[in-house]
Write an enzyme that holds these catalytic residues in place. Structure first.
Site, PDB file in Angstrom:
ATOM      1  N   HIS A  84      21.559  20.192  21.182  1.00 15.70           N
ATOM      2  CA  HIS A  84      20.142  20.073  20.837  1.00 15.70           C
ATOM      3  C   HIS A  84      19.758  21.030  19.705  1.00 15.70           C
ATOM      4  O   HIS A  84      18.738  20.821  19.048  1.00 15.70           O
ATOM      5  CB  HIS A  84      19.278  20.324  22.067  1.00 15.70           C
ATOM      6  N   HIS A 211      29.262  14.267  28.904  1.00 15.43           N
ATOM      7  CA  HIS A 211      28.526  13.892  30.119  1.00 15.43           C
ATOM      8  C   HIS A 211      29.442  13.777  31.336  1.00 15.43           C
ATOM      9  O   HIS A 211      28.986  13.353  32.397  1.00 15.43           O
ATOM     10  CB  HIS A 211      27.786  12.572  29.898  1.00 15.43           C
TER      11      HIS A 211
END
Length: 345
Positions: A84, A211
């Site tokens: 991010h 993930h």
């Protein structure tokens, strides 16, 4: 004779670079980097702190070992912070800045608010590095090292982290809202978002493999359960058994902060189970499942390859993490080395 002169010149430059690096962290001559000034280019390289803070790696790892032992989920959280950060205005630790008179924090953006976590671990690492090597190791480099070590401590691959980033003096709430792909992204949205950062479809699939650790909030996958295409019907690509399991965790109304593992088989272990789940219609987020069900043959084939063999996934994940970590770093005389990662000096 000419060869001797060139070699001698390179030795002198290398010696000067090492001397200046030791005295002024962040001042390194290199080739092929960005952010330099005065005609020089500045590169990232793993040995950046070899003389100015040789214990940097050990300090980062020692704090992380305790943090992940206490809460295995924090490894995925810290990996996400690096991602991010890099997708907003480059890997410059802008995501760590708190609100101030001059800063509107990226922590308040849609993708980050009440979601991004792990900042206290970064604070602890920075404090220990400041004790050992004052104003030497940048917060941006801490994020890159923390991401790598979090993967290693979760059972994933090791890679050499190029270092020498400096910290931004700005943040961009707007770019944080627009540049980070949301969990309900289509495949084309994902490809476009990654391409904008200089990353291709191979990087997209490999980095999505992150993930294989961590959790996601109900609000991130609720649309798939109750209104995937605006017709109040679930996503037809979801495995039926998995669908009913998710409904028990994520009700139609409320429960937005309830969590479910992104990889239900081994949520704290970095492996290739994530890709095996996608093949069976058990990818948690829409942005996970579309890697296989979307229209791009490249991503579908890569999901199959990584599901069959962990080795190629590990190798490519490491390469793609280095590539992502090289997105628009501040180097040379640009930016600063923050004393506290939450505010500019």
């Amino acid at each position: 004779m000419e060869l001797f002169k060139v070699t001698l010149g390179l030795i002198v430059i290398a010696s000067l670079s090492a001397t200046l690096s030791s005295a002024n962290p962040g001042f390194n001559f290199g080739w092929g980097g960005h952010g330099g000034s005065g005609g020089w280019s500045f590169s990232l390289f793993p040995e950046f702190y070899q003389f100015s803070c040789p214990q940097a790696n050990d300090i980062v790892m020692s704090v992380l070992e305790r943090a992940i032992a206490n809460e295995p989920r924090i490894a995925a959280s810290l990996l996400r912070v690096h991602f991010h950060d890099c997708f907003v205005q480059g890997c410059d630790a802008s995501v760590l800045l708190d609100d101030s008179a001059t800063i509107i924090s990226e922590k308040n953006s849609g993708p980050n608010k009440n979601s991004l976590r792990g900042f206290e671990v970064i604070d602890e690492i920075k404090a220990k590095l400041e004790e050992a090597c004052p104003q030497t190791v940048s917060c941006a480099d801490i994020l890159a090292l923390v991401a790598r070590d979090s993967i290693v401590l979760s059972g994933g691959p090791y890679w050499e982290v190029p270092l020498g980033r400096r910290d931004s003096k700005t943040a961009s709430l707007n770019a944080s809202n627009t540049n980070i792909p949301p969990p309900n992204s289509t495949l084309q949205n994902l490809v476009t978002s990654f391409n904008r950062q200089g990353l291709d479809e191979v990087d997209l699939v490999a980095l999505s493999g992150g993930h294989t650790i961590g959790l996601a909030r109900c609000v991130s996958f609720k649309q798939r359960l109750y209104n995937q295409n605006g017709n109040k019907q679930p996503d037809q690509t979801l495995d039926k058994g998995y669908y009913y399991n998710l409904k028990s965790v994520c009700p139609r109304s409320g429960g937005d902060n309830n969590t479910s593992p992104l990889d239900f088989a081994s949520p704290a272990k970095f492996d290739n189970a994530y890709f095996k789940h996608i093949l069976r219609g058990k990818g948690l987020l829409n942005s996970d499942e579309v890697l296989f069900t979307g229209s791009a043959g490249t991503t579908m084939q890569l999901v199959k390859i990584y599901a069959e063999d962990e080795g190629p996934f590990f190798i490519q994940f490491a390469k793609s993490m280095v590539k992502m970590g090289n997105i628009s770093p501040l180097t040379g005389f640009n930016g600063e080395v923050r004393k506290n990662c939450r505010r500019i000096n």
